[in-house]
Design an enzyme around this catalytic site. Structure first.
Site, PDB file in Angstrom:
ATOM      1  N   LYS A  30     -13.636  -7.967  -5.751  1.00 47.90           N
ATOM      2  CA  LYS A  30     -13.957  -8.134  -4.336  1.00 47.90           C
ATOM      3  C   LYS A  30     -15.401  -8.635  -4.269  1.00 47.90           C
ATOM      4  O   LYS A  30     -16.328  -7.856  -4.478  1.00 47.90           O
ATOM      5  CB  LYS A  30     -13.839  -6.801  -3.618  1.00 47.90           C
ATOM      6  CG  LYS A  30     -12.403  -6.352  -3.456  1.00 47.90           C
ATOM      7  CD  LYS A  30     -12.329  -5.048  -2.737  1.00 47.90           C
ATOM      8  CE  LYS A  30     -10.907  -4.769  -2.296  1.00 47.90           C
ATOM      9  NZ  LYS A  30     -10.550  -3.366  -2.503  1.00 47.90           N
ATOM     10  N   LYS A  39       0.867  -1.177   0.000  1.00 49.63           N
ATOM     11  CA  LYS A  39       0.000   0.000   0.000  1.00 49.63           C
ATOM     12  C   LYS A  39       0.902   1.224   0.000  1.00 49.63           C
ATOM     13  O   LYS A  39       1.720   1.387   0.906  1.00 49.63           O
ATOM     14  CB  LYS A  39      -0.884  -0.002   1.248  1.00 49.63           C
ATOM     15  CG  LYS A  39      -1.868  -1.170   1.291  1.00 49.63           C
ATOM     16  CD  LYS A  39      -3.183  -0.795   0.652  1.00 49.63           C
ATOM     17  CE  LYS A  39      -4.198  -1.920   0.797  1.00 49.63           C
ATOM     18  NZ  LYS A  39      -5.472  -1.584   0.155  1.00 49.63           N
TER      19      LYS A  39
HETATM   20 MG    MG Z   1      -7.139  -1.606  -3.749  1.00 47.61          MG
END
Ligand code: MG
Length: 346
Positions: free
Chosen positions: A243, A145
């Site tokens: 997702k 990230k």
């Molecule tokens: Mg992402």
């Protein structure tokens, strides 16, 4: 159809991405759905308001008033998959060739098994030998990230690359085209060649994403909703992050097929029930679509302090070992969970 809910709290071990800078508790609710045919299934409603979701209270209140949010719609779809398996007494992981057994390291086919990337959110973890240890556990992809401190992040990339990792970067749309171009331009070509893709570099628009795509492979995650699939003439990304907690899996797969894209299945940094659902979807898609499905990113339960549910997910390095029970598992825990009836939908 009756919907019951049970609120829960997750405690992050460290800040989770460039958008959430605190380690505040995260709230969600498990949902239990009972259909008229008596089948019962479970899912996890875990809103990320930072990523544009309605709050938990708003979504539950809307459901009480008979309106189903798109996130709850996904929950109901997942709960139905779970319900049908529970009814048949089967686990979502039964006979799945992508599960590995404990002695996976002795299994010559282990390299063909479904792996999960290692999600790196906390650079304090990185001590001497950190990446080599991950390699020894058989991890081959690390997802980082980025977007908080680009200099420090470039340094981390160098260490990951030196250990031979394939690299996924996720900006959560916090960069802009200029910063992004500079960041990528400053990386050495050996490091660039190890970047599998960059997720959501900045807010979606076709022209600037096309330019980003000329520098490095791009994946779309939270920006997916902004794509006008009816009007678009070429797709400025290479991978869709699926997702299951958030988007229509079958529709996303048909778009991958139409535009010759790859897919990565990930969990929603949610409850263990959500993680298990995502793992089940990942393995099913891998079995059906083979190379189109890349390594998944479902081991997000490690980002939170363990609870009785997450302790049921048994992993070894990048591999899922098993989750006991029928459907997505957790039978005894779900039975012992206090449920509140939310609504009855005719
Ligand atoms: Mg992402």
């Amino acid at each position: 159809m009756k919907v019951f809910f049970s609120p829960y709290t997750l405690r992050p071990i460290q800040p989770l991405n460039a958008l959430s800078t605190s380690v505040n508790e995260r709230k969600g609710a498990l949902l239990k759905v009972v259909w008229e045919d008596e089948l019962t299934g479970y899912a996890d409603l875990h809103p990320w308001v930072e990523l544009g979701d309605r709050t938990l209270d708003e979504q539950l209140a809307a459901l009480r008033a008979g309106r189903i949010s798109s996130q709850i719609e996904r929950c109901i779809w997942l709960a139905r998959r779970d319900a049908e398996l529970r009814f048949e007494g089967k686990s979502i992981f039964d006979q799945n060739k992508y599960l590995v057994n404990l002695d996976y390291s002795l299994d010559p086919a282990a390299s063909a098994k479904m792996k999960n990337n290692f999600l790196l959110t906390d650079f304090k973890l990185i001590k001497e030998g950190f990446f080599d240890d991950l390699r020894a556990q058989d991890f081959s992809t690390v997802k980082i990230k980025v977007g908080k401190n680009l200099e420090q992040e470039a340094d981390v990339l160098e260490h990951a690359a030196a250990a031979g990792f394939r690299i996924r970067l996720d900006f959560n749309s916090v960069a802009n085209p200029k910063i992004f171009e500079k960041f990528i331009g400053n990386l050495s070509s050996p490091i660039r060649s190890l970047i599998e893709y960059v997720e959501d570099p900045f807010p979606f628009d076709v022209a600037s994403w096309s330019e980003a795509q000329s520098l490095v492979r791009i994946a779309i995650d939270n920006e997916y909703e902004k794509v006008d699939w009816e009007e678009i003439s070429s797709v400025p990304f290479d991978v869709i992050v699926i997702k299951p907690a958030k988007l229509d899996v079958n529709l996303a797969i048909s778009r991958c097929q139409q535009w010759n894209l790859k897919a990565t299945v990930t969990s929603y940094m949610d409850h263990a029930v959500g993680v298990s659902h995502a793992l089940g979807v990942a393995m099913e898609l891998k079995e059906k679509y083979g190379d189109m499905i890349l390594e998944s990113g479902c081991f997000t339960h490690h980002l939170y302090q363990p609870n009785s549910f997450s302790e049921e997910i048994s992993t070894q390095g990048p591999y899922l070992m098993n989750v006991n029970g029928t459907g997505v598992g957790f039978n005894k825990l779900l039975e012992a969970t206090p449920w509140f009836q939310l609504v009855e939908i005719q």
